[in-house]
Structure formats: C-alpha cells, structure tokens
Design an enzyme around this catalytic site. Structure first.
Site, PDB file in Angstrom:
ATOM      1  N   LYS A 262      74.243  78.596  26.121  1.00 31.75           N
ATOM      2  CA  LYS A 262      72.813  78.698  26.458  1.00 31.75           C
ATOM      3  C   LYS A 262      72.366  77.551  27.358  1.00 31.75           C
ATOM      4  CE  LYS A 262      71.056  81.990  23.265  1.00 31.75           C
ATOM      5  NZ  LYS A 262      70.051  82.488  22.357  1.00 31.75           N
TER       6      LYS A 262
ATOM      7  N   LYS B  96      76.198  90.884  27.093  1.00 31.07           N
ATOM      8  CA  LYS B  96      75.466  91.642  26.066  1.00 31.07           C
ATOM      9  C   LYS B  96      74.038  91.952  26.520  1.00 31.07           C
ATOM     10  CE  LYS B  96      73.343  88.337  22.976  1.00 31.07           C
ATOM     11  NZ  LYS B  96      72.770  88.261  21.675  1.00 31.07           N
TER      12      LYS B  96
ATOM     13  N   LYS C 106      67.439  89.924  25.378  1.00 27.95           N
ATOM     14  CA  LYS C 106      65.998  89.831  25.645  1.00 27.95           C
ATOM     15  C   LYS C 106      65.737  88.936  26.838  1.00 27.95           C
ATOM     16  CE  LYS C 106      64.912  89.453  20.758  1.00 27.95           C
ATOM     17  NZ  LYS C 106      65.754  88.307  20.379  1.00 27.95           N
TER      18      LYS C 106
END
Ligand code: AQP
Length: 329
Positions: free
Chosen positions: A112, A195, A198
């Site tokens: 991230k 994947k 959001k």
C-alpha cells in the site's frame, strides 16, 4: 453458537462485488452459527481517505449495503469503529507491546505504501495493531478473512500472546483466522491480475452494489477479454476470462467446472450477456433495499448508534481489564 466473530470493512468507497462475494455474503451466513460483531472501520479508512464528506457518505452507504445484503443488526452487532473509542485506546496499549520488527514484516504496508514509503502516514504502518485491537476487544475467537489478511491475523495472535505474557494474564484468547476457500478473489474487470478494489481510480474496474442494470451490463460488456475463442477456465493464460467465469460460478452458486460446462458451446459475447443478466438479477434486490435505506439516513444512523452502544458494552470491560493489567487502574 460456535464462537464469536469479528470482521470489518473499510468505508473507503461504496461496496463492490468483490466485497460482497468475498465478505458480506459470508457475513450473512455466519450469523447462523456465531455471535457476530461487524464493524465499519473508519479509523482504518482514514489511512487512505482524507475527505470528510466522502467519509460520512461512505459510512452510510456501506452500512446500507451490509444491511441490504442480509446482515440483521438485531442479531449481530453492527457499528462504526470511531463510535467506540475503546478501539483506539486499546490500540495504543498494544502498540507498546508490539516490536517494530513484527510490523516491518507486514507485506500489505509495503504494497500500500509503494515507492512513496517516506510519505506514507504512520497510521498505515501501525494499521495491523489497530486491527489486533479490534479483534481482541471482543475476545473474538474467529476472524473471517481473505488469504491476503492472514498475516495480520497471525500478528494479532502474536500481539495477544505478547500482552498476556508481559502482564502475566490470560486476558486475550488467540483468535483463529477463518480463511474462506470459496471467497476466491474477485479480480479487476480491466486487469485480471489485480484484485477488484475500492481504491482503484477507474470505476470500470469494479461493479458497485449501487450500479443499475444498464451500468452493470456496460461494465461487463467492456470488461477486458482476450483473443481466445469461447469460454474456458485458465487463470494463468486467461486471467480476465477466468475471473468472469469465477464471478458467474459464485453468483450462480455452482462450481467453476459446472460454469465452464454450461458455456462450452457459447461465444464469449453470449457468456458476457448471461453474466450481466445474472449479476443484475442477484444484485438488483440488494441495490433496491440499499436505495430505500439510503433515502432514510436517520434510520441508518439510529441502527449504527444502537450498534455502537452494544459494541461499547462489550468492549469497555475488556479495555478496563487491559488497563488494570498494565497498571493504569
Ligand atoms: N476483490 C476482492 N475479492 C474478494 N474479496 C474481497 N475483499 C475486498 N476485495 C475483494 C474483501 O472485502 C472485505 C473488506 O475489505 P476492506 O474494506 O477491509 O478492504 P480491502 O480488503 O483492502 O478491500 P478493497 O475493496 O480493496 O478496499 P481498498 O481499496 O480500500 O483497500 C475483506 O474481507 C476483503 O477480503
């Protein structure tokens, strides 16, 4: 009841099909066998989302999606993390027993934070400790997670053990990860190796629970496909086609072999049209219930306020015991 579940979902955006198939649908089923605590983890979302208006909107939309999917807030505790300050309070205590080396090993932070690690917020780094606090505050026995979150649950176990040893207590049971085999990862509609997420900047990569029939059909029509004829399942060489097949199988509640057999003579365009119909048919009633709930935000707020009260009634005594153990009381 076979134990107590804790599970969370971030209000970084509205809910997408991956969240539904990978988490929400399973939450609904778990209610039959477990005492469930479901949390909209806004403290976690703050590590990525720093837009107050979006945070407020997303919290209500995610709550509506959870309820519309079938989570019953009377049976299960459904609340917003920041409404129970015990989460942040226990997280601090746990940070003080967590060696830095354990956090350095967390692969999700590396993913991230990316190349911009120096500018990543400290909260992104300590995120797994807050996650441990979320779980341990309710003495959860099981935590349903995808494979990608297993490392964080193992860390939560290590932190619980470290706390218990350091303060000579058996306060925290070690939570078990409940890895869902069936909750295969739903991948992006535009890149079968990433994947569905959001936080992907492109809305065409995901199907949102608020999408209408036409939007769903358009996104599936435009979903990336390859030059191979027909329908087959081969994630290595046909990641996008395999992802769509897996979505079909999950929504139709069938094995992927059965889904392949069903479309063995079909063109890919026909398969996509059937998938769009099935997706709209499965999500349509949920979307409708969500819209009705979102038209009455005060009803959502009341459900969440009640959930927070119940969550705090469980969490406060555990925090008090932790404070006692470390000598704060
Ligand atoms: N693509 C996915 N396929 C299957 N399951 C998924 N989940 C998320 N994406 C998929 C599951 O949804 C639950 C909630 O996830 P989260 O809100 O904690 O955050 P996440 O896992 O990081 O999900 P997102 O959508 O990718 O959010 P962002 O972009 O904000 O990070 C989890 O149970 C997760 O496994």
């Amino acid at each position: 009841m076979k134990g107590r579940i804790f599970s969370g979902i971030q209000p970084t955006h509205g809910i997408h099909l991956g969240n539904y198939l990978g988490a929400l649908r399973n939450w609904v089923r778990l209610q039959d066998g477990y005492e469930c605590v479901f949390c909209i983890v806004d403290l976690h979302a703050l590590t990525l989302l720093r837009d107050a208006g979006a945070m407020r909107r997303n919290v209500r939309e995610v709550a509506a999606a959870i309820i519309a999917s079938g989570v019953d807030p009377e049976r299960s505790t459904l609340f917003v993390q920041s409404h129970a300050p015990e989460h942040a309070q226990l997280a601090w205590v746990l940070q003080c027993v967590t060696p830095l080396g354990w956090l350095n090993r967390m692969t999700q932070f590396k993913e991230k934070a990316g190349k911009n690690r120096e500018n990543a917020p400290a909260g992104l780094y300590t995120y797994p400790v807050l996650q441990a606090a979320d779980i341990l505050l309710y003495k959860a026995t099981h935590v349903p997670v995808g494979e990608d979150q297993k490392q964080h649950i193992e860390l939560a176990r290590d932190i619980a053990g470290a706390f218990n040893r350091r303060f000579d207590t058996d306060l925290f049971p070690l939570p078990e990860p409940m890895i869902q085999a069936e909750a295969a990862r739903v991948m992006s509609l535009r890149d079968g190796t990433r994947k569905m997420s959001k936080s992907d900047p492109s809305d065409m990569t995901r199907i949102n629970l608020v999408d209408d029939r036409e939007t769903i059909a358009q996104k599936i029509r435009k979903a990336k496909s390859d030059s191979v004829m027909g329908v087959s399942y081969d994630p290595a060489s046909r990641p996008e086609a395999s992802n769509l097949l897996q979505i079909y199988a999950a929504l139709a509640d069938m094995g992927q072999g059965e889904a392949v057999a069903r479309f063995k003579d079909a063109s890919f365009a026909d398969f996509k049209a059937d998938l769009a119909d099935l997706t709209a048919a499965r999500l349509g009633p949920i979307t409708e219930r969500m819209r009705a709930l979102m038209a009455e935000p005060e009803r959502i707020d009341a459900v969440l306020a009640d959930g927070a009260e119940r969550a705090r009634a469980s969490a406060a005594p555990v925090l008090a015991e932790a404070y006692e153990a470390v000598g704060f009381r």
